[in-house]
Write an enzyme that holds these catalytic residues in place. Structure first.
Site, PDB file in Angstrom:
ATOM      1  N   ILE A 153       0.829  -1.203   0.000  1.00 20.00           N
ATOM      2  CA  ILE A 153       0.000   0.000   0.000  1.00 20.00           C
ATOM      3  C   ILE A 153       0.865   1.255   0.000  1.00 20.00           C
ATOM      4  O   ILE A 153       1.927   1.307   0.647  1.00 20.00           O
ATOM      5  CB  ILE A 153      -0.963  -0.003   1.211  1.00 20.00           C
TER       6      ILE A 153
ATOM      7  N   GLY B 124       0.723  -5.301   1.506  1.00 17.76           N
ATOM      8  CA  GLY B 124      -0.513  -5.454   0.748  1.00 17.76           C
ATOM      9  C   GLY B 124      -0.379  -6.327  -0.479  1.00 17.76           C
ATOM     10  O   GLY B 124      -1.359  -6.913  -0.946  1.00 17.76           O
TER      11      GLY B 124
ATOM     12  N   ASP C  65      -1.357  -9.716   0.485  1.00 16.29           N
ATOM     13  CA  ASP C  65      -2.822  -9.814   0.479  1.00 16.29           C
ATOM     14  C   ASP C  65      -3.333 -10.080  -0.934  1.00 16.29           C
ATOM     15  O   ASP C  65      -4.242 -10.890  -1.135  1.00 16.29           O
ATOM     16  CB  ASP C  65      -3.445  -8.510   0.994  1.00 16.29           C
TER      17      ASP C  65
ATOM     18  N   GLU D 123       3.118  -5.716   7.764  1.00 19.85           N
ATOM     19  CA  GLU D 123       2.221  -4.902   8.586  1.00 19.85           C
ATOM     20  C   GLU D 123       2.635  -4.877  10.053  1.00 19.85           C
ATOM     21  O   GLU D 123       2.491  -3.852  10.739  1.00 19.85           O
ATOM     22  CB  GLU D 123       0.777  -5.402   8.454  1.00 19.85           C
TER      23      GLU D 123
ATOM     24  N   ASP E  30      -4.930  -6.510   7.250  1.00 13.80           N
ATOM     25  CA  ASP E  30      -6.393  -6.493   7.307  1.00 13.80           C
ATOM     26  C   ASP E  30      -7.083  -6.584   5.947  1.00 13.80           C
ATOM     27  O   ASP E  30      -8.271  -6.289   5.826  1.00 13.80           O
ATOM     28  CB  ASP E  30      -6.875  -5.231   8.036  1.00 13.80           C
TER      29      ASP E  30
END
Length: 270
Positions: free
Chosen positions: A66, A121, A124, A144, A152
């Site tokens: 991110i 991210g 993810d 993270e 998340d």
């Protein structure tokens, strides 16, 4: 070729090549990334000509995760009221989750081709793909934990089914970096290639092989595998019986059988 800010998207030979295209920013996931990926995968889902997806990153790295500028923008929206801050943050997190749910829920197989950094991210994202492949220089990290938060957007929910609970816990608790060989040994990636060029060649070859199969059969196979993540075996058997009661009436079955008998390559409609 479809035009986007954070991606390039090209459809050729029934393969949709979706490439994160911010190499000067290490393919960091900015605001445009999160909205465009939903639009892109909806288009892929709706386009019968697209039978398989290859997801890659432009330049030296797959993605650094991110974009920190985006996190800073969200922080600037917070006020003094804890309840309203929580409401805002929850809404933002659910929006980000929906972006990768669009990848996971795509009817077509999604193959990730990973080189260089695959951090935060980006883990993810690849967790939402069907299969993952890496170049030898790939570096992975669930980062993270090092910025004081729990991942998340899907890593903690999807990775236990891919690499197992214990290994996920080690990687998530420590945030340590690991390479392509370890990623293959724990089942995160299927194969490792010597460099980015051979990685893309190899993944495109696998994608072409899948694209040559019956799209009805491929979609049904993905649907059944995905269904079994959250259901019992008897539920899955009941579901596939109902599914195939319709899908076995497809002309693809007759085309495949005729091609097998005549030793010809089958040609399936989109």
């Amino acid at each position: 070729m479809l035009q986007y800010q954070a991606f390039t998207v090209e459809l050729a030979d029934n393969i949709a090549h979706v490439q994160i295209n911010r190499p000067d920013k290490i393919n960091a996931m900015n605001a445009a990334f999160w909205s465009e990926i939903v639009e892109i995968f909806q288009w892929i889902d709706d386009t019968d000509e697209a039978r398989v997806v290859v997801l890659s990153g432009a330049g030296k790295h797959f993605s650094s995760g991110i974009d920190l500028m985006m996190l800073a923008a969200v922080a600037n929206e917070l006020g003094k009221d804890v309840g309203r801050n929580a409401r805002l943050l929850r809404r933002k997190i659910l929006q980000l989750q929906a972006s990768f749910n669009a990848v996971d829920n795509c009817r077509k197989p999604v193959l990730a081709a990973i080189q260089g950094y695959c951090l935060g991210g980006a883990i993810d994202l690849i967790s939402a793909c069907d299969m993952r492949y890496a170049a030898e220089d790939a570096q992975f990290s669930i980062k993270e934990i090092d910025i004081g938060m729990a991942a998340d957007v899907g890593t903690l929910q999807r990775l236990p089914r891919i690499i197992g609970d214990g290994m996920l816990r080690e990687l998530a608790y420590t945030g340590r970096t690991f390479g392509a060989d370890e990623a293959r040994s724990i089942g995160l990636v299927n194969r490792v290639y010597s460099d980015t060029a051979s990685l893309l060649d190899g993944v495109m070859g696998i994608a072409r092989e899948i694209a040559a199969k019956s799209p009805i059969a491929v979609t049904g196979t993905k649907e059944m595998i995905s269904y079994m993540r959250d259901h019992r075996i008897d539920d899955g058997l009941e579901y596939v019986a109902t599914w195939n009661a319709a899908m076995l009436q497809s002309t693809d079955l007759r085309v495949a059988m005729a091609a097998h008998m005549s030793k010809q390559k089958p040609e399936f409609q989109d």
